[in-house]
Design an enzyme around this catalytic site. Sequence first.
Site, PDB file in Angstrom:
ATOM      1  N   TYR A 155      25.966   5.985 -12.165  1.00 19.95           N
ATOM      2  CA  TYR A 155      27.366   5.721 -11.840  1.00 19.95           C
ATOM      3  C   TYR A 155      28.212   5.506 -13.104  1.00 19.95           C
ATOM      4  CZ  TYR A 155      25.876   5.036  -6.988  1.00 19.95           C
ATOM      5  OH  TYR A 155      25.354   5.212  -5.731  1.00 19.95           O
ATOM      6  N   ASP A 199      11.639   7.537  -2.883  1.00 25.65           N
ATOM      7  CA  ASP A 199      11.707   8.197  -1.568  1.00 25.65           C
ATOM      8  C   ASP A 199      10.632   7.634  -0.630  1.00 25.65           C
ATOM      9  OD1 ASP A 199       9.893   9.368  -3.325  1.00 25.65           O
ATOM     10  OD2 ASP A 199      10.150  11.395  -2.560  1.00 25.65           O
ATOM     11  N   ASP A 207      21.504   1.187  -4.398  1.00 32.52           N
ATOM     12  CA  ASP A 207      22.660   1.304  -3.509  1.00 32.52           C
ATOM     13  C   ASP A 207      22.177   1.739  -2.122  1.00 32.52           C
ATOM     14  OD1 ASP A 207      25.225   1.462  -2.638  1.00 32.52           O
ATOM     15  OD2 ASP A 207      25.843   3.106  -3.948  1.00 32.52           O
TER      16      ASP A 207
END
Length: 368
Positions: free
Chosen positions: A142, A225, A249
């Site tokens: 980010y 994942d 997030d």
Amino acid sequence: MANPSILILAGDGIGPEVMAEVKKIISWYGDKRGLVFDVSEDLVGGAAYDVHGKPLADETMAKAQEVDAVLLGAVGGPKYDNLDFSVKPERGLLRLRKEMDLFSNLRPAQCFDALADFSSLKKDVVAGLDIMIVRELTSGVYFGTPRGIFEENGERVGINTQRYTESEIERVARSAFELAKRRGNKVCSMEKANVMESGILWREVVQRIHDEEYPEVELSHMYADNGAMQLVRWPKQFDVIVTDNLFGDILSDCAAMLTGSLGMLPSASLGAPMENGRPKAMYEPVHGSAPDIAGQGKANPIACILSFAMALRYSFDQGDEASRLEKAIEKVLAEGVRTADLMGPEGGTAVSTVEMGAKIIEALDASL
Ligand code: NAD
């Protein structure tokens, strides 16, 4: 010694409504437990824009740097949707996080027994769940550069850069290990070391900090994942999860919703220790300003109240008092008291924000 200090930034929409209940609880601790806080209040978000033309005044920023903890309500609302990006309410929040350098975002996912039926998962998968996700908050994809949308070979290309320095990984890893020592003594670190160099470095550094400084804490590594899958399959296998900004997030939202309503979810963002040994800190509910219910007395104040419980635990070293508050909330929920967001399909009568706050204070009184 001076009283510990708190800056309240209630913000917009339901922010001031839920914060009003937190203020009553702060007063309760002063009156009934001798825990007196120096509380000041200021504006953030749209409320600050209306007065100062920007979502966080410089004086407010300076105050936030000085207090022991900031409690924030929520920012934003339709009135401010068309403002220039640079003065949008959310920029106030981002400025606080950035200038206080709050690199460690703590997102608990805790299931109160009375709400276990509320989860989209089976009751036995979530009942008693208590995990903590530590998300790196100030670096990663980010923030990394180069970033932008560029022209290349006659077409546009969007670029963001995942970037972590060793010291950024070290400090968030320490924060996770310290937390684990106060909880179940287990950390699972998540990245994608199978396909990302930043993930390889992340894994190496977390392992080194563990071996050198926290060998007594149990450490495991998992690809993010798989982590997402395991969170839904059997979340109780985890105690503390530490991960980067992007994966954090997503994983923290996923874990949080295992437990039911947005109105129940607190968070803490911590930075480096200040001179008095307390970390720089901001506590806030995960939810936004909920313009659809603002001003109607319908908001659930529990997320904001649980954020104050986190402040008691992580800023003020009052773990027992934090537990007292959490137990009071648990008792009220067990009695069937519900704000509208917690009503099941069978219906019933919802209590208002103020009534929920009053019930929690009654339960605190009963705990004495
Ligand atoms: P939201 O979290 O405000 O609301 C989503 C839904 O959850 C709404 O239906 C709302 O009524 C409900 N809800 C949220 N909190 C609740 C509570 N305490 N009790 C009962 N119901 C609750 O998210 P949104 O609608 O996407 O965003 C609304 C505004 O808030 C936007 O301006 C957005 O930018 C802003 N926002 C701010 C923050 C923050 O301040 N940290 C976070 C998210 C969104």
